[in-house]
Design an enzyme around this catalytic site. Structure first.
Site, PDB file in Angstrom:
ATOM      1  CE1 TYR A  62       2.843   6.874   0.261  1.00 29.10           C
ATOM      2  CE2 TYR A  62       4.708   8.593   0.979  1.00 29.10           C
ATOM      3  CZ  TYR A  62       3.508   7.879   0.990  1.00 29.10           C
ATOM      4  OH  TYR A  62       2.713   8.372   2.278  1.00 29.10           O
TER       5      TYR A  62
ATOM      6  NE  ARG B 161       7.682   2.126   5.501  1.00 27.67           N
ATOM      7  CZ  ARG B 161       7.380   3.453   6.378  1.00 27.67           C
ATOM      8  NH1 ARG B 161       6.925   3.449   7.716  1.00 27.67           N
ATOM      9  NH2 ARG B 161       7.874   4.588   5.918  1.00 27.67           N
TER      10      ARG B 161
ATOM     11  CE  LYS C 162       5.761   6.055   3.454  1.00 30.29           C
ATOM     12  NZ  LYS C 162       4.744   6.766   4.015  1.00 30.29           N
TER      13      LYS C 162
ATOM     14  CD  GLU D  92      -1.797   4.902   9.965  1.00 36.07           C
ATOM     15  OE1 GLU D  92      -0.634   4.848  10.198  1.00 36.07           O
ATOM     16  OE2 GLU D  92      -2.271   4.337   8.953  1.00 36.07           O
TER      17      GLU D  92
ATOM     18  CG  LEU E 211       3.321   3.133   6.930  1.00 35.29           C
ATOM     19  CD1 LEU E 211       3.217   2.294   5.835  1.00 35.29           C
ATOM     20  CD2 LEU E 211       3.584   4.604   6.794  1.00 35.29           C
TER      21      LEU E 211
END
Ligand code: PDD
Length: 295
Positions: A33, A52, A149, A182, A207
């Protein structure tokens, strides 16, 4: 008129928009996504997000459902039909529908594409940023390919829920070595004790945020050098400033991590300045500065 969703070639009322029960996204989280910000009716870093998206597809050996040009037309139509000026577009592609079997379908399936758009109050985010947010730490229990992702976000959901239950906005994920990778849906940054602006290197454990990439370019243009390295929870707690970035939070100062107050407990000058610069970038004032950032 209510919200409208795009599902596999059709624009449907949001509440009636459904996918097949054997969609591999539903059964295996076999999908990817993107979340693209809409600011003043324009996309922010549209090409970066679509690059991406292509990379995530490639890494999972998944076909694109259509050309990039066709996808861009639908993005605009979803925004138009939902009357979004400020908000986000959500794009999701799964490997498609096939009888349940872990291995990829022997006969290639048609990838499923869903797009939605929703309005978002910029004022809400601005107010939150003015006060700064609280974050907690949570163990990073994700897999080894966090650079993709993927919609497989259960560990992220668990961490975000832990944050909610602690009255915090975000959970910073911590690996086995005590290093912050993260946030559950954001990238993490700090201004260290020596005044260096630090964010983790883009490896397979995070990511590589499009906001992170844009901010890298914008900060550099502003004369701020970024040091890409990992940092520990201890270091983050001693940092002058801590903040997170994403397509929905932009630049969001963190003023408390677990029980530790960061700096003087107020958003720091670097994060505040970067939020200003990024806001100007979103509204188009200095957009060319980060143009061409790759992923
Ligand atoms: N989250 N890290 C993770 C795990 C994320 O899910 C996200 C984005 C980011 C920041 O990436 P970007 O700057 O490209 O938004 C980092 C989106 C917003 C989401 O899942 O809603």
């Amino acid at each position: 008129m209510g919200r409208v969703a795009y599902v596999n070639g059709r624009y449907l009322p949001h509440r009636h928009a459904t996918v097949h029960i054997e969609d591999r996204g539903y059964q295996f989280a076999d999908g990817i996504y993107e979340v693209v910000t809409v600011s003043g009716g324009r996309f922010v870093d549209e090409i970066g997000h679509l690059e991406r998206l292509d990379r995530s597809l490639r890494e999972l050996e998944m076909d694109a459902p259509m050309s990039r040009a066709a996808m861009r037309v639908i993005m605009r139509e979803v925004v138009r039909r939902n009357k979004v000026r400020d908000g986000i577009v959500y794009l999701q592609i799964t490997r498609g529908v096939a009888p349940r079997d872990h291995a990829f379908p022997a006969t290639p399936t048609r990838p499923a594409l869903v797009m939605t758009a929703k309005s978002m109050s910029m004022a809400g985010g601005a107010a939150r940023a003015a006060d700064g947010i609280k974050a907690i730490t949570a163990p990073d229990i994700r897999w080894d390919r966090c650079d993709i992702k993927s919609v497989a976000l259960l560990p992220n959901c668990l961490a975000k829920q832990a944050a909610r239950e602690a009255g915090a906005y975000e959970a910073l994920l911590v690996d086995a070595d005590g290093m912050i990778t993260e946030g559950s849906s954001t990238n993490a940054w700090m201004v260290d004790e020596d005044g260096n602006l630090v964010t983790r290197q883009a490896d397979n454990n995070i990511l590589n945020g499009i906001t992170r990439l844009a901010l890298n370019a914008l900060a550099e243009r502003d004369g701020v050098r970024i040091v890409e390295r990992g940092f520990s929870v201890d270091e983050a707690k001693r940092a002058r400033e801590l903040f997170i970035t994403s397509s929905s939070s932009f630049v969001m100062p963190v003023v408390q991590l677990d029980d530790s107050v960061i700096g003087n407990g107020k958003p720091g000058s670097v994060a505040s300045r970067l939020r200003e610069i990024y806001s100007a970038y979103m509204t188009g004032e200095n957009r060319e500065a980060a143009a061409g950032v790759g992923v």
